[in-house]
Motif scaffolding. Structure first.
Motif, PDB file in Angstrom:
ATOM      1  N   ALA A 222       0.554  -1.324  -0.009  1.00  0.00           N
ATOM      2  CA  ALA A 222       0.222   0.258   0.165  1.00  0.00           C
ATOM      3  C   ALA A 222       0.813   0.849  -0.207  1.00  0.00           C
ATOM      4  N   ASP A 223       0.223   2.066  -0.148  1.00  0.00           N
ATOM      5  CA  ASP A 223       1.191   3.697  -0.437  1.00  0.00           C
ATOM      6  C   ASP A 223       1.242   3.992   0.628  1.00  0.00           C
ATOM      7  N   ALA A 224       2.316   5.335   0.809  1.00  0.00           N
ATOM      8  CA  ALA A 224       2.240   5.510   1.986  1.00  0.00           C
ATOM      9  C   ALA A 224       1.423   6.309   3.118  1.00  0.00           C
ATOM     10  N   ASN A 225       0.325   6.537   2.450  1.00  0.00           N
ATOM     11  CA  ASN A 225      -1.259   6.978   2.847  1.00  0.00           C
ATOM     12  C   ASN A 225      -2.364   5.985   3.152  1.00  0.00           C
ATOM     13  N   PHE A 226      -2.233   4.649   2.846  1.00  0.00           N
ATOM     14  CA  PHE A 226      -2.824   4.003   2.048  1.00  0.00           C
ATOM     15  C   PHE A 226      -3.767   3.984   1.586  1.00  0.00           C
ATOM     16  N   GLU A 227      -3.794   4.669   0.785  1.00  0.00           N
ATOM     17  CA  GLU A 227      -5.058   5.346   0.042  1.00  0.00           C
ATOM     18  C   GLU A 227      -5.211   3.881  -1.342  1.00  0.00           C
ATOM     19  N   TYR A 228      -3.799   3.599  -1.652  1.00  0.00           N
ATOM     20  CA  TYR A 228      -4.533   2.116  -2.642  1.00  0.00           C
ATOM     21  C   TYR A 228      -3.283   0.786  -2.120  1.00  0.00           C
ATOM     22  N   ILE A 229      -4.017  -0.403  -2.345  1.00  0.00           N
ATOM     23  CA  ILE A 229      -3.645  -1.525  -2.148  1.00  0.00           C
ATOM     24  C   ILE A 229      -3.370  -1.777  -3.879  1.00  0.00           C
ATOM     25  N   TYR A 230      -1.998  -1.886  -3.971  1.00  0.00           N
ATOM     26  CA  TYR A 230      -1.633  -2.414  -5.192  1.00  0.00           C
ATOM     27  C   TYR A 230      -0.819  -4.518  -4.954  1.00  0.00           C
ATOM     28  N   TYR A 231      -1.838  -4.916  -5.905  1.00  0.00           N
ATOM     29  CA  TYR A 231      -1.447  -6.271  -5.942  1.00  0.00           C
ATOM     30  C   TYR A 231      -1.206  -7.179  -7.110  1.00  0.00           C
ATOM     31  N   GLY A 232      -1.624  -8.118  -7.601  1.00  0.00           N
ATOM     32  CA  GLY A 232      -1.390  -8.834  -8.467  1.00  0.00           C
ATOM     33  C   GLY A 232      -1.070 -10.304  -7.914  1.00  0.00           C
ATOM     34  N   PRO A 233      -0.810 -11.469  -8.972  1.00  0.00           N
ATOM     35  CA  PRO A 233      -0.919 -12.511  -9.467  1.00  0.00           C
ATOM     36  C   PRO A 233       0.922 -13.027  -9.001  1.00  0.00           C
ATOM     37  N   LEU A 234       0.862 -14.048  -8.766  1.00  0.00           N
ATOM     38  CA  LEU A 234       3.120 -13.891  -9.687  1.00  0.00           C
ATOM     39  C   LEU A 234       2.937 -14.201 -11.333  1.00  0.00           C
ATOM     40  N   ASN A 235       1.773 -15.192 -10.835  1.00  0.00           N
ATOM     41  CA  ASN A 235       2.026 -15.483 -12.846  1.00  0.00           C
ATOM     42  C   ASN A 235       1.202 -14.673 -13.340  1.00  0.00           C
ATOM     43  N   GLY A 236       1.634 -13.872 -13.455  1.00  0.00           N
ATOM     44  CA  GLY A 236       0.642 -12.496 -14.531  1.00  0.00           C
ATOM     45  C   GLY A 236       1.068 -11.466 -14.561  1.00  0.00           C
ATOM     46  N   PRO A 237       1.118 -10.996 -16.080  1.00  0.00           N
ATOM     47  CA  PRO A 237       1.860  -9.615 -16.188  1.00  0.00           C
ATOM     48  C   PRO A 237       1.590  -8.063 -16.326  1.00  0.00           C
ATOM     49  N   LYS A 238       0.668  -8.244 -15.210  1.00  0.00           N
ATOM     50  CA  LYS A 238       0.224  -6.639 -14.656  1.00  0.00           C
ATOM     51  C   LYS A 238      -0.267  -6.388 -13.464  1.00  0.00           C
ATOM     52  N   ILE A 239       0.032  -5.599 -12.624  1.00  0.00           N
ATOM     53  CA  ILE A 239       0.036  -5.268 -11.464  1.00  0.00           C
ATOM     54  C   ILE A 239      -1.133  -3.915 -11.244  1.00  0.00           C
ATOM     55  N   TYR A 240      -2.058  -4.741 -10.061  1.00  0.00           N
ATOM     56  CA  TYR A 240      -3.714  -3.763 -10.292  1.00  0.00           C
ATOM     57  C   TYR A 240      -3.692  -3.059  -9.256  1.00  0.00           C
ATOM     58  N   ARG A 241      -4.266  -2.298  -8.597  1.00  0.00           N
ATOM     59  CA  ARG A 241      -4.682  -1.278  -7.842  1.00  0.00           C
ATOM     60  C   ARG A 241      -6.671  -1.143  -7.255  1.00  0.00           C
TER      61      ARG A 241
ATOM     62  N   LEU B  10     -16.782  -4.344  -6.855  1.00  0.00           N
ATOM     63  CA  LEU B  10     -15.284  -4.311  -6.511  1.00  0.00           C
ATOM     64  C   LEU B  10     -14.613  -4.480  -7.835  1.00  0.00           C
ATOM     65  N   ASP B  11     -14.683  -5.355  -8.389  1.00  0.00           N
ATOM     66  CA  ASP B  11     -13.822  -5.656 -10.268  1.00  0.00           C
ATOM     67  C   ASP B  11     -14.527  -4.516 -10.820  1.00  0.00           C
ATOM     68  N   SER B  12     -15.224  -3.907 -11.022  1.00  0.00           N
ATOM     69  CA  SER B  12     -15.193  -2.149 -11.582  1.00  0.00           C
ATOM     70  C   SER B  12     -14.401  -1.211 -11.167  1.00  0.00           C
ATOM     71  N   ARG B  13     -13.840  -1.411  -9.717  1.00  0.00           N
ATOM     72  CA  ARG B  13     -13.458  -0.249  -9.164  1.00  0.00           C
ATOM     73  C   ARG B  13     -11.956  -0.397  -8.846  1.00  0.00           C
ATOM     74  N   ILE B  14     -11.434  -1.637 -10.000  1.00  0.00           N
ATOM     75  CA  ILE B  14      -9.839  -2.176 -10.345  1.00  0.00           C
ATOM     76  C   ILE B  14      -9.235  -1.606 -11.310  1.00  0.00           C
ATOM     77  N   GLU B  15      -8.258  -1.365 -10.694  1.00  0.00           N
ATOM     78  CA  GLU B  15      -7.417  -0.290 -12.155  1.00  0.00           C
ATOM     79  C   GLU B  15      -6.068  -1.247 -12.456  1.00  0.00           C
ATOM     80  N   THR B  16      -5.655  -1.483 -13.754  1.00  0.00           N
ATOM     81  CA  THR B  16      -4.721  -2.098 -14.175  1.00  0.00           C
ATOM     82  C   THR B  16      -3.775  -1.198 -14.047  1.00  0.00           C
ATOM     83  N   TYR B  17      -3.000  -0.670 -13.499  1.00  0.00           N
ATOM     84  CA  TYR B  17      -1.647   0.099 -13.000  1.00  0.00           C
ATOM     85  C   TYR B  17      -0.645  -0.206 -13.565  1.00  0.00           C
ATOM     86  N   SER B  18       0.052  -1.362 -14.590  1.00  0.00           N
ATOM     87  CA  SER B  18       1.415  -1.214 -14.856  1.00  0.00           C
ATOM     88  C   SER B  18       1.511  -2.665 -14.938  1.00  0.00           C
TER      89      SER B  18
END
Length: 368
Positions: A226-245, A261-269
């Protein structure tokens, strides 16, 4: 141009290219006799880490003394000693994090003994038990493998990434486990959804697939921060090409369904197949890149992926955590791919096991 001058020029060019490959230097901080899993720190910066449960260690969690290059059971020997009389010991620990109050929190996956999965918090300021949170079967079913977590003291939740590969699980039911710090209420969300389950990106190290009985192992929801202000959770499966938040307030909101929840997930990088994840105060993400003996960084300014550090001895880099006392990121090298289950029953791991450290791009965030 003379031949010697040409060779010198080529050599210099190669050295410059090599120097530009990584953004920082990997320093060998320590070598130890057992595989290191995840890393945390006491209130005064002492290193605490889990022995990787993949190798069934006798002592589950240890504190490392740099001066003597020795370890002692953490929080003590009693908590590392299985027994039949009660559940108050550590059975099977990988995920370990510290908070800003000096509490080291440990996830006991409880897969080695007939005990209840739990989160154990040990206050390193008072050297006393802070609290135990027991995790019910409704949130931690048989296929669960609660791997890593964010300790969100701002909103009051533990947010656990569950890989979904426990007891024969194939990762397809990976999820989040949300624990309310005040009440202990525990929920399982986003199970088997598009951003938590693994994708078809096999783990390949030195040309060899990570496989069990000839079948590729796919691991779900794994690295998390999570970022310093706990605004976003960043995550992803071990086997997968994307980070989500996703916004933390959304993920912990009981009124939101999985579809909401799924509709509010952003593909980050983009990302490599990765294990642990950490972050710094500007939002640069640090990922242990399993296949390339390196730590990658996703730059906050443009979300590009670069190699932060790399070392030949960084075999299966796992946990990465920031030490607020000395200003270094620490990373373990667990050699999981050398384990017997992936090598026709023969354990090919070799001593020593390495702990590295490096300077992040900017000051890190240590209470994760």
């Amino acid at each position: 141009m003379k031949k010697t001058s040409l060779l010198l020029s080529l050599f210099t060019s190669v050295m410059v290219v090599q120097a530009q490959k990584t953004l920082a230097e990997a320093e060998t901080y320590a070598t130890v006799d057992q595989a290191v899993g995840n890393i945390a720190f006491t209130h005064d910066g002492q290193l605490v880490y889990s022995h990787h449960p993949f190798f069934a260690p006798e002592i589950r969690v240890v504190k490392f003394d740099k001066k003597t290059n020795t370890t002692t059971p953490f929080p003590n020997l009693e908590w590392n000693t299985p027994r039949a009389t009660d559940d108050n010991y550590l059975s099977n620990v990988l995920g370990i994090r510290n908070d800003e109050n000096g509490v080291v929190w440990m996830i006991d996956m409880a897969q080695r003994d007939n005990v209840t999965p739990k989160i154990v918090g040990w206050n390193t300021k008072t050297d006393a038990l802070e609290r135990i949170y027991y995790l019910p079967k409704s949130a931690v079913p048989a296929i669960a493998q609660p791997n890593d977590m964010v300790v969100d003291t701002k909103h009051g939740y533990f947010i656990i990434a569950d890989e979904g590969i426990g007891n024969g699980g194939d990762g397809s039911k990976a999820a989040f486990i949300i624990v309310d710090m005040k009440t202990g209420k525990t929920r399982r969300v986003l199970e088997g959804t598009r951003t938590t389950k693994p994708e078809n990106t096999p783990t390949v190290i030195n040309g060899k697939h990570l496989a069990v009985n000839g079948k590729d192992l796919f691991i779900g929801n794994d690295g998390i921060t999570a970022d310093a202000n706990f605004e976003y959770i960043y995550y992803g499966p071990l086997n997968g090409p994307k980070i989500y938040r996703i916004k933390t307030v959304d993920l912990v909101n009981e009124a939101l369904t999985d579809a909401d929840l799924d509709s509010r997930i952003e593909t980050y990088s983009d990302k490599p197949n990765n294990g642990g994840m950490s972050i710094d105060k500007e939002g640069n993400l640090y990922l242990t890149a399993l296949e390339t003996k390196s730590v990658a960084v996703v730059m906050a300014k443009d979300r590009s992926v670069k190699t932060m550090i790399q070392d030949e001895n960084m075999v299966w880099p796992d946990g990465v955590s920031y030490n607020h006392v000395d200003g270094y990121m620490y990373v373990s090298a667990a050699q999981v791919n050398h384990g017997a289950v992936f090598n026709n029953g023969k354990d090919k791991s070799t001593k020593p096991f390495y702990i590295f450290r490096f300077k992040p791009v900017v000051e890190g965030v240590y209470f994760r």
